[in-house]
Design a protein around this motif. Structure first.
Motif, PDB file in Angstrom:
ATOM      1  N   TYR A 101      -7.614   5.525  -2.325  1.00 38.87           N
ATOM      2  CA  TYR A 101      -8.715   4.802  -1.692  1.00 38.87           C
ATOM      3  C   TYR A 101      -9.466   5.715  -0.737  1.00 38.87           C
ATOM      4  O   TYR A 101     -10.708   5.668  -0.677  1.00 38.87           O
ATOM      5  CB  TYR A 101      -8.206   3.572  -0.946  1.00 38.87           C
ATOM      6  CG  TYR A 101      -9.318   2.720  -0.383  1.00 38.87           C
ATOM      7  CD1 TYR A 101      -9.907   1.723  -1.156  1.00 38.87           C
ATOM      8  CD2 TYR A 101      -9.815   2.928   0.900  1.00 38.87           C
ATOM      9  CE1 TYR A 101     -10.949   0.947  -0.659  1.00 38.87           C
ATOM     10  CE2 TYR A 101     -10.849   2.158   1.403  1.00 38.87           C
ATOM     11  CZ  TYR A 101     -11.411   1.178   0.626  1.00 38.87           C
ATOM     12  OH  TYR A 101     -12.457   0.419   1.124  1.00 38.87           O
ATOM     13  N   ALA A 102      -8.755   6.554   0.009  1.00 35.98           N
ATOM     14  CA  ALA A 102      -9.415   7.485   0.925  1.00 35.98           C
ATOM     15  C   ALA A 102     -10.300   8.459   0.148  1.00 35.98           C
ATOM     16  O   ALA A 102     -11.434   8.755   0.568  1.00 35.98           O
ATOM     17  CB  ALA A 102      -8.377   8.242   1.741  1.00 35.98           C
ATOM     18  N   GLU A 104     -13.328   6.462  -1.012  1.00 35.53           N
ATOM     19  CA  GLU A 104     -14.225   6.144   0.089  1.00 35.53           C
ATOM     20  C   GLU A 104     -15.005   7.385   0.522  1.00 35.53           C
ATOM     21  O   GLU A 104     -16.195   7.304   0.848  1.00 35.53           O
ATOM     22  CB  GLU A 104     -13.418   5.574   1.261  1.00 35.53           C
ATOM     23  CG  GLU A 104     -14.246   5.003   2.392  1.00 35.53           C
ATOM     24  CD  GLU A 104     -14.831   3.628   2.074  1.00 35.53           C
ATOM     25  OE1 GLU A 104     -15.074   2.877   3.018  1.00 35.53           O
ATOM     26  OE2 GLU A 104     -15.066   3.320   0.880  1.00 35.53           O
ATOM     27  N   TYR A 106      -8.551   1.493  10.118  1.00 35.03           N
ATOM     28  CA  TYR A 106      -9.116   1.438   8.771  1.00 35.03           C
ATOM     29  C   TYR A 106      -8.620   2.627   7.942  1.00 35.03           C
ATOM     30  O   TYR A 106      -8.125   2.463   6.816  1.00 35.03           O
ATOM     31  CB  TYR A 106     -10.638   1.446   8.859  1.00 35.03           C
ATOM     32  CG  TYR A 106     -11.349   1.335   7.523  1.00 35.03           C
ATOM     33  CD1 TYR A 106     -10.966   0.402   6.563  1.00 35.03           C
ATOM     34  CD2 TYR A 106     -12.424   2.177   7.219  1.00 35.03           C
ATOM     35  CE1 TYR A 106     -11.625   0.300   5.343  1.00 35.03           C
ATOM     36  CE2 TYR A 106     -13.105   2.087   6.013  1.00 35.03           C
ATOM     37  CZ  TYR A 106     -12.693   1.148   5.078  1.00 35.03           C
ATOM     38  OH  TYR A 106     -13.350   1.048   3.868  1.00 35.03           O
ATOM     39  N   ILE A 107      -8.707   3.830   8.510  1.00 26.66           N
ATOM     40  CA  ILE A 107      -8.303   5.028   7.771  1.00 26.66           C
ATOM     41  C   ILE A 107      -6.791   5.053   7.554  1.00 26.66           C
ATOM     42  O   ILE A 107      -6.306   5.370   6.459  1.00 26.66           O
ATOM     43  CB  ILE A 107      -8.773   6.295   8.504  1.00 26.66           C
ATOM     44  CG1 ILE A 107     -10.307   6.357   8.506  1.00 26.66           C
ATOM     45  CG2 ILE A 107      -8.199   7.546   7.845  1.00 26.66           C
ATOM     46  CD1 ILE A 107     -10.888   7.491   9.343  1.00 26.66           C
ATOM     47  N   ARG A 167       0.815  -1.222   0.000  1.00 25.32           N
ATOM     48  CA  ARG A 167       0.000   0.000   0.000  1.00 25.32           C
ATOM     49  C   ARG A 167       0.845   1.268   0.000  1.00 25.32           C
ATOM     50  O   ARG A 167       0.363   2.337  -0.379  1.00 25.32           O
ATOM     51  CB  ARG A 167      -0.955   0.000   1.199  1.00 25.32           C
ATOM     52  CG  ARG A 167      -2.120  -0.970   1.066  1.00 25.32           C
ATOM     53  CD  ARG A 167      -3.211  -0.668   2.063  1.00 25.32           C
ATOM     54  NE  ARG A 167      -2.805  -0.880   3.431  1.00 25.32           N
ATOM     55  CZ  ARG A 167      -2.948  -2.026   4.109  1.00 25.32           C
ATOM     56  NH1 ARG A 167      -3.510  -3.069   3.508  1.00 25.32           N
ATOM     57  NH2 ARG A 167      -2.565  -2.140   5.364  1.00 25.32           N
ATOM     58  N   LYS A 188       0.783   5.921  -1.202  1.00 25.57           N
ATOM     59  CA  LYS A 188       0.669   6.843  -0.074  1.00 25.57           C
ATOM     60  C   LYS A 188       1.623   8.012  -0.274  1.00 25.57           C
ATOM     61  O   LYS A 188       2.773   7.835  -0.694  1.00 25.57           O
ATOM     62  CB  LYS A 188       0.974   6.130   1.246  1.00 25.57           C
ATOM     63  CG  LYS A 188      -0.126   5.150   1.667  1.00 25.57           C
ATOM     64  CD  LYS A 188       0.007   4.760   3.124  1.00 25.57           C
ATOM     65  CE  LYS A 188      -1.131   3.844   3.547  1.00 25.57           C
ATOM     66  NZ  LYS A 188      -1.180   3.660   5.003  1.00 25.57           N
ATOM     67  N   MET A 215      -5.549   3.133   4.589  1.00 26.27           N
ATOM     68  CA  MET A 215      -5.982   3.534   3.249  1.00 26.27           C
ATOM     69  C   MET A 215      -4.838   4.160   2.464  1.00 26.27           C
ATOM     70  O   MET A 215      -3.974   4.829   3.023  1.00 26.27           O
ATOM     71  CB  MET A 215      -7.114   4.563   3.342  1.00 26.27           C
ATOM     72  CG  MET A 215      -8.410   4.031   3.921  1.00 26.27           C
ATOM     73  SD  MET A 215      -9.649   5.364   3.997  1.00 26.27           S
ATOM     74  CE  MET A 215     -11.035   4.454   4.693  1.00 26.27           C
ATOM     75  N   THR A 216      -4.832   3.960   1.165  1.00 27.47           N
ATOM     76  CA  THR A 216      -3.976   4.732   0.284  1.00 27.47           C
ATOM     77  C   THR A 216      -4.645   6.073   0.019  1.00 27.47           C
ATOM     78  O   THR A 216      -5.820   6.269   0.336  1.00 27.47           O
ATOM     79  CB  THR A 216      -3.755   4.002  -1.055  1.00 27.47           C
ATOM     80  OG1 THR A 216      -5.041   3.860  -1.708  1.00 27.47           O
ATOM     81  CG2 THR A 216      -3.138   2.627  -0.840  1.00 27.47           C
ATOM     82  N   THR A 237      -0.378   7.214   7.586  1.00 25.72           N
ATOM     83  CA  THR A 237      -1.716   7.475   7.051  1.00 25.72           C
ATOM     84  C   THR A 237      -1.641   7.877   5.581  1.00 25.72           C
ATOM     85  O   THR A 237      -0.571   8.213   5.073  1.00 25.72           O
ATOM     86  CB  THR A 237      -2.341   8.645   7.819  1.00 25.72           C
ATOM     87  OG1 THR A 237      -1.497   9.793   7.645  1.00 25.72           O
ATOM     88  CG2 THR A 237      -2.469   8.326   9.300  1.00 25.72           C
ATOM     89  N   PRO A 238      -2.788   7.924   4.903  1.00 24.63           N
ATOM     90  CA  PRO A 238      -2.805   8.581   3.593  1.00 24.63           C
ATOM     91  C   PRO A 238      -2.548  10.073   3.772  1.00 24.63           C
ATOM     92  O   PRO A 238      -2.706  10.618   4.870  1.00 24.63           O
ATOM     93  CB  PRO A 238      -4.234   8.318   3.087  1.00 24.63           C
ATOM     94  CG  PRO A 238      -5.050   8.088   4.320  1.00 24.63           C
ATOM     95  CD  PRO A 238      -4.124   7.417   5.282  1.00 24.63           C
TER      96      PRO A 238
END
Length: 378
Positions: A364-365, A368, A356-357, A48, A52, A360-361, A104-105
Motif C-alpha cells: 500500500y505504501a 500510495e 496513516y503511514i 495488515r 508488512k 500502511m502495508t 511501520t511498512p
C-alpha cells in the motif's frame, strides 16, 4: 478465572490486576486474556501484518516471513515456555500477537525514518505505536475507542519507551520511570520474540541466498547443531538439514531459558506479581547461551540485515516513507479525511500522518507513493 487455576502465584492472574481502562462485564467461557487475544486477532491492524516486512519485502517471495507469521511464531514459542514455567499462556499469546501491531511498512527502516520525520513532534516508537493502535486507533466498539485490553497485555506490548513518553502514560509508564519490572509473561514474550526472529531470519537468509551454509557454520550456535545433524543424518538434503538444525537451536534456547529462569525464580521466591515487579528480571538465558545468541545476532546484522541487496531495498523504502511524510506535511489535503486535523494543530496533524503511514502495508505504501508522484497513477 477460566484456565488460570494451575498458575504459579507469581504469574499474572487477571482478577488481581488493574483490569481494563473501561469496565466491562466478565467474559463468558473464556479468560480476560483470551478475550484480549480474540480482540487482537479480529483487529484490522493484525490483518495488515500479513503484508508488512520482516526482513524481505512481501513481494520478494511467498515463503519469506512477514510480521504476521513472525507474530504467530512468537506466540507458539511463548506459550510453550509459559507452560513450562507455570505462567499465564493466554497473556503471553495476547502480547505476542499484539507486539508488532504498530510496526511501520518496510521493517525497521520505516520506523527509523518516521522517527526522524517526527523529531519535532515527540518522535516515533513502534512499541508505543502498537499501544496507540490498541488504545485508540482501532475503532470497533460503541463504548470506547481501541480494544480496551487488560493492563498486563498493554504493559507487555510496551517493551521500550522513552522517559518523556512514559510520563504521559500514567500507571502504564511508571515502570520506565521507577525502573521496575513488567510481569514475567512480558519478560518471557520479549525473549520468545528474540528466539523466533533469530531463527526464522537464518531460514529466510539461507533461502534467499544472501547468506550461505558455510558462513552460518562459522557461528558457534548454528555450527554445533549443524554438525550434530550431519552426524545423525549423513547427507541429509539442504532444506531438511536447515530445518533440522534450526529446530534444535530453538529447542536448546528454550530449554536453557526455562532452566535458567526456573533457577532465578526459585532463588528469588516471589510471592506474587507485585514481588516480580519490585525485583530484578527473572526470565533470561544463561550467560553462556546469551553469549552465543549475541554472536548470532551480530552475524545476522553484519551479513544479512546490512547485505548490499537488503541495503538497496532499505534505501528505496526510506525514500518512500520520507517522501510520503513530506508530501502530506506540506499539503494535508492529500490525506484521507479521517487523517486531517484542524489547520492550527500542526503537531496533531504530524501525528495523524505518522498514524496513516505506520498503518500502511508495504504494497500500500508503494502504491500510495506512485499515486502521489507518478503522472501515470490516479
Amino acid at each position: 478465572m477460566t484456565g488460570e487455576a494451575g498458575l504459579a502465584p507469581y504469574a499474572a492472574h487477571s482478577a488481581q490486576g488493574p483490569g481494563r481502562r473501561y469496565p466491562e462485564a466478565e467474559p463468558a467461557g473464556r479468560s480476560q486474556f483470551q478475550r484480549d487475544r480474540d480482540r487482537i486477532i479480529h483487529s484490522s491492524a493484525f490483518r495488515r501484518l500479513e503484508y508488512k516486512t520482516q526482513v524481505f519485502l512481501n513481494h520478494e517471495g511467498d515463503l519469506f516471513r512477514t510480521r504476521l507469521t513472525h507474530s504467530l511464531e512468537v506466540a507458539q514459542i511463548g506459550r510453550s515456555l509459559a507452560r513450562n514455567l507455570r505462567l499465564n499462556e493466554d497473556l503471553v499469546e495476547a502480547i505476542a500477537l499484539a507486539h508488532d501491531l504498530g510496526h511501520t511498512p518496510f521493517g525497521h527502516v520505516g520506523q527509523d525514518v518516521l522517527n526522524e520525520c517526527m523529531k519535532a513532534h515527540g518522535g516515533f516508537e513502534h512499541n508505543l505505536q502498537s499501544l496507540r493502535v490498541v488504545d485508540s486507533l482501532e475503532q470497533h466498539y460503541g463504548a470506547f475507542d481501541g480494544l480496551n485490553l487488560m493492563f498486563e497485555t498493554r504493559e507487555g506490548i510496551l517493551k521500550h519507551c522513552s522517559l518523556a513518553n512514559a510520563r504521559e502514560l500514567g500507571p502504564l509508564g511508571l515502570r520506565f520511570i521507577e525502573r521496575t519490572q513488567p510481569s514475567l509473561e512480558a519478560q518471557l514474550t520479549n525473549l520468545a520474540d528474540e528466539i523466533a526472529y533469530n531463527n526464522h531470519d537464518i531460514d529466510d537468509g539461507l533461502r534467499s541466498g544472501l547468506i550461505s551454509m558455510a558462513q552460518m557454520e562459522e557461528v558457534e550456535l548454528f555450527g554445533r547443531h549443524r554438525r550434530a545433524v550431519e552426524a545423525e543424518f549423513p547427507g541429509l538434503p539442504g532444506r531438511r538439514a536447515i530445518y533440522e538444525t534450526l529446530r534444535r537451536i530453538i529447542s536448546a534456547l528454550a530449554a536453557d531459558l526455562v532452566a535458567t529462569s526456573s533457577q532465578l525464580i526459585q532463588a528469588a521466591q516471589p510471592e506474587d506479581i507485585a514481588a516480580v515487579r519490585a525485583g530484578a528480571p527473572l526470565i533470561r538465558f544463561s550467560d553462556a547461551m546469551r553469549a552465543e545468541a549475541t554472536e548470532l545476532k551480530r552475524f545476522l546484522f553484519a551479513n544479512l540485515y546490512r547485505h548490499y541487496q537488503v541495503n538497496r531495498m532499505r534505501a528505496k523504502a526510506s525514500r518512500i516513507v520520507r517522501e510520503l511524510f513530506d508530501a502530506f506535511q506540506a499539503e494535508p489535503a492529500l490525506l484521507p479525511p479521517d487523517y486531517l486535523a484542524a489547520p492550527d494543530e500542526a503537531g496533531r496533524q504530524a501525528r495523524k500522518i505518522a498514524d496513516y503511514i505506520a498503518g500502511m502495508t508495504d504494497r500500500y505504501a508503494i502504491r500510495e507513493h506512485r499515486r502521489l508522484f507518478s503522472v501515470d497513477e490516479l
